[in-house]
Design a protein around this motif. Sequence first.
Motif: not given
Length: 717
Positions: A305-313, A360-366
């Motif tokens: 449920e977290l934004p992908a960018e935040e979780l990737a960080a 996770i970053r690939a998920r954020g791009q999608l």
Amino acid sequence: MSTVSSTATPNRGAATWFSGFRGFLGGEADAWLFVLRVTLSFFITGWLAMRMQLPQPGTAMLTTVIVMHRQSGMVLAKGFYRVLGTLIGAAAALAVVAMFPQQREPFLLVMALWIGACAAGATLHRNFKSYAFVLAGYTAAIIALPVITTHPGNVFDSAVARITEVMLGLVVSAVISDTVLPVRLRDNLRNAVRNQYANFLEFVREALMGQLPRERMEQQHLSMVRDAIALEDLRSSVIFEDPEARARSLHLLQFNQGFMAASTSFQSLHHLINRLMRQDAPVAAQALLVLYRPLGEALQSSPQELPAEELAARIRQVRLELPARGKALRAEINDAGQAEDFEVGTGLLRRFSQELESYIRARGQLLHRVAPSKGVERVRFVRGNDRAGAMLAFVRTTMTMLLLGAFWAVTDWPMGANVMLLATIFSGLFATAPNAARLTGMVLSGYIAGLLAGYACEFMVLTRMDGYALLVASVLPFFIVGPYLTTRPKLAIIGLGYTMGLVNILAITNPMAFDPQHFFNDALSQVVGLGAAAVGFALLPPAAGSRWLRRRQMAALRALVRLAAQAPLPGLRHHFESMSSDLVHQVVAHTVPGSDDSRSLLAWALAVNETGRALIHLRHDVARQPLSTALHGDVDAAVNALAVFFGQPSRQAWQDADRALRRASDAARADTETPEISRQVLYHLRLVRLAMVDDRSVMAPYIVVSDASKEGVINAD
């Protein structure tokens, strides 16, 4: 207390009943919407074909039945490949008739070879790519067979007419499926991406915060394989429906490949810690548990449920802190062997955290935007095919066509072309299906019912009607039975047979011709053609689902270690991951869950993934920084010995591989020319050897403990 219980139970029962009833109504609504779209496509196509004065409107109408699907994306994908198959089949028909315009015997020989080759091609592809090969085979038969004995010069006109009729049916089906209460495939794709992402992160979080038994890990591996294959299948179809999905296709591929890479690394890490925990002094395992705990903490609080960018960080921060934390934990380990094991685990954890961050970053791009394709690694999902199974399909289909062609030539039966045509269609359609004889028998039962319905419709109803509107009213009650049956999973095959039988035997034209003698000859030829296909499948069953093919697929799975050891490095990791997933999926599809075969498959799949990935990373490291000549020779010998063992497992091959691994490991420890890369090589070799000596794995039957190889062997006790 008892009063509350007695009143609550009926309410719960009523609620359950109402919920089930609503679900039933929802399912029925979807089914009847599908029937509506098929029916509209069918009759609109027939009307347009008559207005355009096409010679066989029934062919265009049959096309709508064949390509219709509940989801618009599937209709478009199927239509695209049908166009390809039709054009290629038409070209083949023109070529064969041009070569043998008045020579039926050589014509039938070449046509049988073409149809057999198309059936073989269908077994080497998935989804609607397979369907294109089927179409290329029977389109050539549809065009060439009716004209070869009468007017070979009309073959070009026949090809143009068939292409026009098919294209008309495809266009109408595409428009209706995309405009009349459409069901979008892209919604399924989005759900698949969301579920894959959420399930994987939840699984990783649970595993990092506790211990999972080997059985759970094996079942999870199977689930991840299914997720990867399902996502690729959806991606390959939804690109026809949705421009956005088409623009994101490369990113979807990268997302799926990232999933497979991260899941394989995590499995290797999990198994390594389990093995180390079974040692007499599991110091390294305990240190690794401490080392990866921050990664588990970063995945707390519903990570999906977290934004992908935040979780990737978060993951990146943990990864950057790994070297310092690992160095501090490493300093507390006094035993040299335990220290090496800890370094192996540290490298695996570092690799996994990096792959998890990329995933996770690939998920954020999608989710947010379509990143430019420039700079994105181009990957391809490679399937695992068995050419022996394709050859079997070629032999069976070619022999069936040759026998039917000989029967036609000897008897000179005017309906002989129809027999070959029906046998061609179903020999191709079921070439890749297990229990093809049973499926063909089910189609035949539905087909006969369709023929009977066609007789009642044609001679008891249509003879009293005039005009297209009354034709629709007459055919509609008979027609809708078939599409509705196809919405019932247990009756779908029978529904397909019923619909094709009804539409084929009606052979709607303008004007309609009512000839009982021709009707019965036509019906008999179609039944004989279907029966011939069923007999062909019974005498020479498809390889799909057979124990013979399963053994070959397992051998192909193990042979991926040789691929990892010897294939060119560019694109190898993606090739290895996707081919492994596809082979596992093929075997699992025809294996009883929980059986010995299923457990053996999963165990070998895990061993192949772990060893293959380790070899690929080892080769990448060596390619970046060359080894000393002596060490390079020992490493090559170890890699080749592993490839030999996985290609043909035996106790002797295991001993040879173990000996080569120990020799290469000793050489890496002693190397002083290139100490940094030698240390990396040592960790890869150590990881592979720990897997090879694990007597709770698939290696157990092959392990031979000698005085020289006792070091490192993990006992189950």
